[in-house]
Design a protein around this motif. Structure first.
Motif, PDB file in Angstrom:
ATOM      1  N   ALA A 159      -7.014 -17.141  28.986  1.00 23.68           N
ATOM      2  CA  ALA A 159      -7.970 -16.033  29.028  1.00 23.68           C
ATOM      3  C   ALA A 159      -9.046 -16.206  27.964  1.00 23.68           C
ATOM      4  N   VAL A 160      -8.621 -16.534  26.748  1.00 22.67           N
ATOM      5  CA  VAL A 160      -9.583 -16.723  25.657  1.00 22.67           C
ATOM      6  C   VAL A 160     -10.490 -17.912  25.951  1.00 22.67           C
ATOM      7  N   LEU A 161      -9.897 -19.002  26.423  1.00 21.89           N
ATOM      8  CA  LEU A 161     -10.688 -20.192  26.733  1.00 21.89           C
ATOM      9  C   LEU A 161     -11.683 -19.927  27.846  1.00 21.89           C
ATOM     10  N   GLY A 162     -11.256 -19.193  28.870  1.00 19.89           N
ATOM     11  CA  GLY A 162     -12.155 -18.905  29.982  1.00 19.89           C
ATOM     12  C   GLY A 162     -13.378 -18.123  29.540  1.00 19.89           C
ATOM     13  N   GLY A 172      -7.367 -19.131  17.147  1.00 19.99           N
ATOM     14  CA  GLY A 172      -8.186 -19.231  15.942  1.00 19.99           C
ATOM     15  C   GLY A 172      -9.429 -20.075  16.168  1.00 19.99           C
ATOM     16  N   ILE A 173      -9.259 -21.221  16.830  1.00 20.42           N
ATOM     17  CA  ILE A 173     -10.401 -22.092  17.120  1.00 20.42           C
ATOM     18  C   ILE A 173     -11.389 -21.391  18.042  1.00 20.42           C
ATOM     19  N   SER A 174     -10.875 -20.714  19.060  1.00 18.13           N
ATOM     20  CA  SER A 174     -11.753 -20.015  20.001  1.00 18.13           C
ATOM     21  C   SER A 174     -12.546 -18.914  19.306  1.00 18.13           C
ATOM     22  N   VAL A 175     -11.905 -18.200  18.381  1.00 15.07           N
ATOM     23  CA  VAL A 175     -12.602 -17.148  17.639  1.00 15.07           C
ATOM     24  C   VAL A 175     -13.692 -17.754  16.762  1.00 15.07           C
ATOM     25  N   ALA A 197      -9.694 -26.772  25.459  1.00 16.50           N
ATOM     26  CA  ALA A 197      -9.610 -26.905  26.916  1.00 16.50           C
ATOM     27  C   ALA A 197      -8.675 -28.023  27.345  1.00 16.50           C
ATOM     28  N   VAL A 198      -8.614 -29.083  26.547  1.00 18.70           N
ATOM     29  CA  VAL A 198      -7.751 -30.217  26.895  1.00 18.70           C
ATOM     30  C   VAL A 198      -6.299 -29.774  27.027  1.00 18.70           C
ATOM     31  N   HIS A 199      -5.885 -28.799  26.238  1.00 17.92           N
ATOM     32  CA  HIS A 199      -4.491 -28.362  26.267  1.00 17.92           C
ATOM     33  C   HIS A 199      -4.188 -27.465  27.455  1.00 17.92           C
ATOM     34  N   VAL A 204      -7.235 -17.742  34.122  1.00 17.77           N
ATOM     35  CA  VAL A 204      -6.047 -16.897  34.271  1.00 17.77           C
ATOM     36  C   VAL A 204      -5.522 -16.955  35.700  1.00 17.77           C
ATOM     37  N   GLY A 205      -6.421 -16.901  36.687  1.00 12.69           N
ATOM     38  CA  GLY A 205      -5.990 -16.992  38.077  1.00 12.69           C
ATOM     39  C   GLY A 205      -5.289 -18.306  38.370  1.00 12.69           C
ATOM     40  N   GLY A 206      -5.820 -19.392  37.842  1.00  9.68           N
ATOM     41  CA  GLY A 206      -5.192 -20.693  38.060  1.00  9.68           C
ATOM     42  C   GLY A 206      -3.809 -20.774  37.448  1.00  9.68           C
ATOM     43  N   ILE A 207      -3.658 -20.244  36.240  1.00  7.25           N
ATOM     44  CA  ILE A 207      -2.349 -20.269  35.585  1.00  7.25           C
ATOM     45  C   ILE A 207      -1.346 -19.410  36.345  1.00  7.25           C
TER      46      ILE A 207
END
Length: 295
Positions: free
Chosen positions: A31-34, A149-152, A200-202, A243-246
């Protein structure tokens, strides 16, 4: 004789609630990454840097593979590789031609280096595969803290440089003439891009990061042109895709990346269809106005 593929071979919603609890970390990270990926994707599209995203992801993959081989933190290895690639592109690729040539050199180098490290790794094959295609159960609680943390950091950094970055992305020559430190802004943007690529790689794997960093923004730009509408739509599309994909992958037998990329692609197709209808409607209105004027 191999039987025909059935629905149950792809999806099974048995014990879905229990499985959802197991991947709670991945849902939050996705969600955060999206959201953050959709926002930064707007500038990726405006600066014509979709190719650079792929180059950074390959070095991020190499860093993660090296960490896996030598027993280090995969998150830190991924960040180190992505930031190194982003800094090189930002420092040496001020012009589009230079940037594309640098990315073209980094991509095969990073991919080859990553494959070398993975071939030497003697651990679980699932760990190797997840770096390329993503893995919904690979986000541990410590990793989740790193990823959020990285996303923030990326989000805050993006908001701090939003106006000069937008000015530089839309008209770099005018921005430089008005005193905007375009070189510094470009370097900061590349470093932020490197950090979010490492995240994103993760989630989706190194090969398909553009599905969350490019496609949502490209879709948003098809149906909106406003300075507020495009980022909001891009963040929404990125959130829905991740989120939908997960949530679909939990019930599926495939890696998470096909689900995320499919949702992202379908959103883009729908947005293109909407844009096509809007263009036709505008053309029809223009033709009607022209006929009235001629009459």
């Amino acid at each position: 004789m191999v039987g025909a593929l059935e629905w149950g071979d792809v999806f099974s919603f048995d014990d879905y609630g229990a499985l959802l609890q197991l991947v709670g970390n991945s849902v939050v990270a996705g969600a955060v990454l999206g959201i953050v990926g959709g926002l930064i994707g707007v500038f990726i599209m405006q600066r014509d840097m979709a190719f650079a995203v792929h180059g950074v992801s390959e070095l991020s993959f190499a860093g993660a593979a090296a960490a896996l081989l030598f027993g280090g933190s995969v998150v830190i290895g991924s960040i180190a590789g992505a930031v190194a690639a982003a800094a090189l592109i930002g420092l040496l690729g001020a012009r589009a031609r230079d940037r594309n040539s640098i990315v073209g050199v980094l991509m095969p180098f990073g991919l080859g280096l990553g494959i070398l490290f993975l071939s030497l790794y003697e651990g679980r094959s699932a760990n190797r595969f997840s770096l390329l295609t993503g893995q919904i159960v690979s986000v541990s609680s410590p990793d989740l803290g790193w990823l959020i943390g990285i996303s923030v950091v990326v989000l805050v950094g993006l908001l701090l440089v939003w106006n000069p970055l937008r000015f530089d992305s839309l008209d770099g020559q005018s921005a430089e003439a008005r005193g905007v430190p375009t070189s510094a802004v470009s370097l900061v943007f590349m470093l932020l891009l490197g950090l979010i690529v490492a995240v994103a790689v993760h989630i989706i794997g190194a090969l398909l990061v553009m599905a969350l960093l490019v496609t949502p923004a490209a879709a948003a730009m098809r149906v909106s042109h406003g300075p507020l509408g495009v980022p909001l739509l891009a963040a929404l599309f990125g959130f829905v895709s991740a989120v939908g994909g997960i949530l679909l992958a939990i019930a599926g037998t495939l890696p998470v990346s096909p689900y995320i990329t499919t949702i992202s692609f379908l959103i883009y197709v729908v947005c293109r269809a909407i844009a096509w209808r809007q263009d036709r409607a505008r053309a029809a209105r223009s033709a009607q106005v022209a006929l009235r004027v001629a009459a």
